[in-house]
Design a protein around this motif. Sequence first.
Motif, short mmCIF file in Angstrom:
data_model
loop_
_atom_site.label_atom_id
_atom_site.label_comp_id
_atom_site.label_asym_id
_atom_site.label_seq_id
_atom_site.Cartn_x
_atom_site.Cartn_y
_atom_site.Cartn_z
N ARG A 37 0.84 -1.10 0.02
CA ARG A 37 0.00 -0.11 0.06
C ARG A 37 0.74 1.23 0.10
NH1 ARG A 37 -2.07 -0.14 5.01
NH2 ARG A 37 -1.20 -2.22 5.40
N ARG A 109 -10.10 -1.82 12.45
CA ARG A 109 -8.90 -2.46 11.96
C ARG A 109 -7.92 -1.28 11.56
NH1 ARG A 109 -7.69 -6.90 8.41
NH2 ARG A 109 -9.87 -7.40 8.68
N GLY A 308 0.47 -15.79 9.60
CA GLY A 308 -0.52 -15.13 9.57
C GLY A 308 -1.38 -15.74 8.31
C1 LIG Z 1 -13.70 -7.96 6.85
C2 LIG Z 1 -13.12 -8.54 7.77
C3 LIG Z 1 -13.39 -8.89 9.16
C4 LIG Z 1 -12.54 -9.63 9.86
N1 LIG Z 1 -12.80 -9.80 11.03
C5 LIG Z 1 -11.85 -10.47 12.07
C6 LIG Z 1 -12.35 -10.55 13.50
O1 LIG Z 1 -13.43 -10.32 13.96
N2 LIG Z 1 -11.38 -11.19 14.15
C7 LIG Z 1 -10.20 -11.76 13.69
O2 LIG Z 1 -9.30 -12.32 14.43
N3 LIG Z 1 -10.09 -11.61 12.52
C8 LIG Z 1 -11.09 -11.19 11.53
N4 LIG Z 1 -10.49 -10.96 10.17
C9 LIG Z 1 -9.29 -11.86 9.75
C10 LIG Z 1 -8.18 -11.10 10.10
O3 LIG Z 1 -8.25 -9.36 9.46
C11 LIG Z 1 -6.94 -11.57 9.43
O4 LIG Z 1 -6.74 -12.99 9.67
C12 LIG Z 1 -5.64 -10.73 10.05
O5 LIG Z 1 -5.61 -9.61 9.39
C13 LIG Z 1 -4.49 -11.61 9.20
O6 LIG Z 1 -3.36 -10.71 9.28
P1 LIG Z 1 -2.22 -10.79 8.13
O7 LIG Z 1 -1.33 -9.49 8.74
O8 LIG Z 1 -1.74 -12.13 8.19
O9 LIG Z 1 -2.73 -10.37 6.81
P2 LIG Z 1 -3.39 -8.99 6.26
O10 LIG Z 1 -4.07 -8.38 7.24
O11 LIG Z 1 -4.04 -9.37 4.95
O12 LIG Z 1 -2.10 -8.12 5.74
C14 LIG Z 1 -1.41 -8.55 4.58
C15 LIG Z 1 -0.58 -7.20 4.55
O13 LIG Z 1 0.26 -7.62 3.37
C16 LIG Z 1 0.24 -6.53 2.22
N5 LIG Z 1 0.67 -7.42 1.15
C17 LIG Z 1 -0.11 -8.22 0.29
N6 LIG Z 1 0.70 -8.53 -0.49
C18 LIG Z 1 1.82 -7.89 -0.58
C19 LIG Z 1 3.07 -7.83 -1.54
N7 LIG Z 1 3.07 -8.77 -2.65
N8 LIG Z 1 3.84 -6.91 -1.29
C20 LIG Z 1 3.77 -6.37 -0.19
N9 LIG Z 1 2.80 -6.25 0.61
C21 LIG Z 1 1.79 -6.94 0.36
C22 LIG Z 1 -1.24 -6.15 2.19
O14 LIG Z 1 -1.50 -4.82 1.74
C23 LIG Z 1 -1.55 -5.98 3.78
O15 LIG Z 1 -1.18 -5.03 4.27
C24 LIG Z 1 -11.17 -10.15 9.42
C25 LIG Z 1 -10.90 -10.06 7.91
C26 LIG Z 1 -11.81 -9.20 7.28
C27 LIG Z 1 -11.55 -9.04 5.76
#
Ligand SMILES: Cc1cc2nc3c(=O)[nH]c(=O)nc-3n(C[C@H](O)[C@H](O)[C@H](O)COP(=O)(O)OP(=O)(O)OC[C@H]3O[C@@H](n4cnc5c(N)ncnc54)[C@H](O)[C@@H]3O)c2cc1C
Length: 426
Positions: A37, A109, A308
């Motif tokens: 982003r 979030r 994650g």
């Molecule tokens: C609408 C919604 C509601 C949710 N509600 C809940 C809840 O109530 N409770 C709960 O525990 N979980 C909830 N979740 C799930 C939770 O948000 C995710 O499990 C959690 O955010 C996982 O975190 P993460 O950092 O692994 O992935 P993400 O939050 O998806 O973060 C990944 C990051 O990597 C970046 N990225 C992706 N590809 C690349 C690339 N090629 N190069 C560089 N950067 C990149 C993205 O821009 C993003 O910032 C919800 C999800 C959604 C969509």
Amino acid sequence: MLSSFDDVAIIGGGVAGLATALALHGLSIKCSVYEMRETNAAPPTSSGALTLSPNSLRILDRFGVYSRIEEISYAFDYVYYKNADEQTIDRYPFGGTSAFGYQALRIYRQDLLDILYTACSERKIPIHFGKRLTEVIDESDNHVAFKFADGTTNTASLLIGSDGIHSKVRDYVASGVEKIFTGLGGLTWELPTKQLRIPEEKDYKFPVIILTTNGGFILAPQKNNGSAMFAGTQIPLEDRDREGWSKFLADKEGLVKLVTKNIEVWPDVAKSGMENINHETMNVWPFYKIPRLPHWTSQKNHRVVILGDAAHAIPPTTGQGASSALEDVMSLALVLSALKKNMGLRWEDALIFWQKMRQDRIDDLLVLTNQLNNKRLPLEKQNLLAKDDLWVDESSTNPSQMAWLYAPKIDEVVNAWAGEAASKAA
Ligand SMILES: Cc1cc2nc3c(=O)[nH]c(=O)nc-3n(C[C@H](O)[C@H](O)[C@H](O)COP(=O)(O)OP(=O)(O)OC[C@H]3O[C@@H](n4cnc5c(N)ncnc54)[C@H](O)[C@@H]3O)c2cc1C
């Protein structure tokens, strides 16, 4: 072997990525975050609030950010289930100070990302925006090379992929694995709580899920005073590519039509939540899962790790997606800490231990998900199920029923492994 002078590249500055940076900083391991982003603003498709339960709040407390989170979150202990007649038929604990040390918190979030980002900035951890990883090029026994969409390349001693469900890093670690669309998605929006017509005689407590033949309708408070309400329901959807989902989300009138289909089935409180839906707050959350991965680390030299959502997609039922990601982070940090303290431990063995520890936990969550999903079946179908296939609330007689989930003994498990591995190595 990692030392405090080594550098770690973290791909993805979401919840898991920023938390990983805080954890590594706490271990004096140099790291940089690369986020695709352009700014810390979350994409509109992933806005809204999420729930953090005690298992992750304890971790965020260790990172020194709990009080900032608590200040702006809505706190609660249980999610309540009601039937179509609005009788409370069940409740499911999400937190509780006396049983687990923390209440569950609902936080936007974006607010969570802002708090984590600020904490990283205060610690002077470099976060590079506008850096989309396109490829992990290769790895040797002491570094990994990777490439970004802007054509630049970089190297690090360890690359951690926290780049979410559509992970590019996963393509390198477990090539050929495709995410699977479950055929379901969440359609959600936000409304002012005062808009709801809450029948006094029905003893509503929030968050609540109302179960009808239309499926479940959720109402979950947001903002620390509960003045806003998250509303939504799950609907069957067809899979789309990214552009397809964007178009689908852009058609707000179409979304409202989908939500209000069979509106007569919902009780009045849900109907009142569907009036004058603010298009700006509407969101679609397609539920994807990824198959169980054979490994979360690259097999060539173990210099690439995923965690994650990139490593495991938790179905939404238990609300553990973000919390699981934070557990991945904390347990990996503890393993790294053990490695730093004891040079006799092998990096490869440590990662095998870490993945097994985490996968076992994810497997337990999947069992719980199934038990909770079955609670949503009609009673006659529930009656046909084996006892272990249904989740039953025992919290009034057994307050620690959910301690395995909300108060995991991560430190003890890692310390026991490190002690055993060190004595074997000696
Ligand atoms: C609408 C919604 C509601 C949710 N509600 C809940 C809840 O109530 N409770 C709960 O525990 N979980 C909830 N979740 C799930 C939770 O948000 C995710 O499990 C959690 O955010 C996982 O975190 P993460 O950092 O692994 O992935 P993400 O939050 O998806 O973060 C990944 C990051 O990597 C970046 N990225 C992706 N590809 C690349 C690339 N090629 N190069 C560089 N950067 C990149 C993205 O821009 C993003 O910032 C919800 C999800 C959604 C969509």
